[in-house]
Design a protein around this motif. Structure first.
Motif, PDB file in Angstrom:
ATOM      1  N   ASN A   1     -43.296  -8.904  33.711  1.00  0.00           N
ATOM      2  CA  ASN A   1     -42.038  -8.187  33.937  1.00  0.00           C
ATOM      3  C   ASN A   1     -41.158  -8.941  34.924  1.00  0.00           C
ATOM      4  O   ASN A   1     -39.920  -8.953  34.792  1.00  0.00           O
ATOM      5  CB  ASN A   1     -42.327  -6.772  34.458  1.00  0.00           C
ATOM      6  CG  ASN A   1     -42.736  -5.826  33.339  1.00  0.00           C
ATOM      7  OD1 ASN A   1     -42.348  -6.010  32.189  1.00  0.00           O
ATOM      8  ND2 ASN A   1     -43.509  -4.812  33.674  1.00  0.00           N
TER       9      ASN A   1
ATOM     10  N   ILE B   1     -39.427 -11.624  32.939  1.00  0.00           N
ATOM     11  CA  ILE B   1     -38.361 -11.061  32.106  1.00  0.00           C
ATOM     12  C   ILE B   1     -37.141 -10.726  32.955  1.00  0.00           C
ATOM     13  O   ILE B   1     -35.998 -11.071  32.603  1.00  0.00           O
ATOM     14  CB  ILE B   1     -38.868  -9.800  31.380  1.00  0.00           C
ATOM     15  CG1 ILE B   1     -40.019 -10.145  30.431  1.00  0.00           C
ATOM     16  CG2 ILE B   1     -37.728  -9.137  30.599  1.00  0.00           C
ATOM     17  CD1 ILE B   1     -40.821  -8.930  29.978  1.00  0.00           C
TER      18      ILE B   1
ATOM     19  N   GLN C   1     -42.444 -10.427  27.038  1.00  0.00           N
ATOM     20  CA  GLN C   1     -42.174  -9.072  26.539  1.00  0.00           C
ATOM     21  C   GLN C   1     -43.332  -8.545  25.693  1.00  0.00           C
ATOM     22  O   GLN C   1     -43.782  -7.405  25.873  1.00  0.00           O
ATOM     23  CB  GLN C   1     -40.892  -9.068  25.712  1.00  0.00           C
ATOM     24  CG  GLN C   1     -39.608  -9.290  26.501  1.00  0.00           C
ATOM     25  CD  GLN C   1     -38.415  -9.492  25.595  1.00  0.00           C
ATOM     26  OE1 GLN C   1     -38.264  -8.797  24.595  1.00  0.00           O
ATOM     27  NE2 GLN C   1     -37.562 -10.454  25.918  1.00  0.00           N
TER      28      GLN C   1
END
Length: 402
Positions: free
Chosen positions: A386, A389, A334
């Motif tokens: 990403n 995540i 993040q």
């Protein structure tokens, strides 16, 4: 939750900031003049500042335990932010990438002989190093694509491949590299790769060209395209054993991303300072630019985003301290996405505030933008983080995890 830094951390921050104000920033112009005069030599000003920093005990602060200052990731993070306001200053304290990551690798995975030969002079700031992973011929965002071969031949490994964006290869003191390549293409996907130490003066090791970043040559460190043509090094140069390349890379990258992100926050703080000073000093349409409402919005958003991002990075640092990088997999991903994006927006707004001066060499903003923009690619592009995540979020609901 406790949001106050410990007394120990505050003490280190005060020491570092005082040294920066008294010993480093007053010599900035002198340092850059020496770089421009002859980038093939280490600036004398840098060596003198390094000696002063080491004498002051502000040295290898990123390393844990007796090797460094004994700071946790949470305690070191604000120090990286202080150095990040002037990215070149990290070398003064021997806390500069990629040397920090290479020292961490040798500290965690190196043999006693490797540590004696290479970690010791790196920790002393006598040499610099490079990390050769990315390749021009493949999509290196998926490191399993890497094609460089490391093949056993008796008492040696023979290395063939082409690397690029090899940071530090332009530095006059670079002496050793860590090369990532494949030792066994038949092994399981993440056991094919290994990491090996290759001195830059080894026959067959060749710098093909230096690469620019948005037209900047990034002196004195520089980024190079490197060819390894039948490079032979002793088997003792292999780090930790065959097939452990990905393991080593992950051990290196967790704390390193904390450092990158906090330095990026420092760059954002500097850009915000420059922007506010400019807005308060210029008049347009009969009032200070700062009084135009659009700039109130931009300044406010900059402060909000810096504070949110800093707290996220400190949380990730705390989680690494508590349970290692695997414990903070999502948090690390993040911040790696959020910090450069946040800083780029603030730097862009600062450029807008300066007008034509912002895109010139009269301010540090254009080069700062170029440097921070690379961090959306370095240590993994945004898309890869990403993906991590998202997969971790899917796993919470029974889907495929990261």
């Amino acid at each position: 939750m406790e949001f106050r830094h410990s007394d120990k951390a505050l003490h280190w921050q005060e020491r570092l900031q005082r040294f920066m104000d008294d010993k480093v920033l007053p010599r900035s112009a002198e340092y850059w003049a020496q770089v421009r005069e002859d980038h093939t030599r280490q600036p004398q000003a840098m060596e003198e500042m390094k000696a002063q920093a080491r004498e002051a005990g502000l040295w290898n602060m990123f390393l844990p335990g007796d090797h460094g200052a004994g700071l946790t990731n949470l305690e070191y993070a604000p120090l990286a932010e202080i150095m990040g306001r002037h990215l070149w200053s990290a070398e003064v304290f021997n806390c500069n990438a990629p040397d920090t990551g290479n020292m961490e690798v040798l500290h965690m995975y190196g043999s006693p002989e490797q540590q004696a030969q290479w970690l010791k002079p790196l920790m002393a700031g006598e040499i610099r190093s490079a990390f050769l992973m990315t390749e021009p011929a493949v999509a290196s965002s998926d490191a399993t694509n890497i094609e460089t071969r490391i093949e056993r031949d008796g008492d040696h490994y023979v290395i063939n491949g082409r690397k690029w964006w090899s940071t530090n290869m332009g530095h006059p003191n670079v002496a050793i590299t860590i090369v990532m390549g494949k030792t066994d293409t038949d092994a399981a996907t993440h056991q094919q790769q290994s990491q090996i130490l290759v001195p830059v003066n080894t026959p067959g090791f060749r710098v093909e060209r230096m690469l620019s970043v948005f037209g900047y040559d990034e002196r004195p460190i520089g980024h190079a395209e490197v060819v390894l043509d039948n490079v032979r090094v002793p088997v003792e140069n292999l780090i930790a054993g065959e097939g452990r390349g990905f393991e080593i890379a992950q051990g290196r990258l967790g704390p390193g991303r904390i450092h990158h992100c906090m330095r990026t926050i420092g760059a954002a703080e500097r850009a915000l300072d420059l922007m506010v000073e400019r807005l308060l000093s210029r008049t347009a349409f009969k009032k200070k630019i700062a009084e135009h409402s659009v700039w109130e919005q931009r300044v406010a958003e900059a402060r909000i985003n810096i504070e949110m991002c800093r707290l996220s990075v400190l949380k990730a640092a705390w989680m690494i301290d508590q349970g290692g990088a695997k414990n903070a997999k999502s948090e690390i991903a993040q911040i790696k996405v959020a910090a450069p994006r946040m800083a780029l927006q603030i730097i862009d707004d600062a450029i807008q505030a300066f007008g034509g001066a912002g895109v010139s060499g009269d301010t540090p903003l254009a080069e700062l933008y170029a440097g921070v923009r690379t961090l959306r690619l370095a240590d993994g592009p945004d898309e890869v983080h990403n993906r991590t995540i998202a997969r971790l979020e899917y796993a919470k609901h029974g889907g495929r995890g990261g």
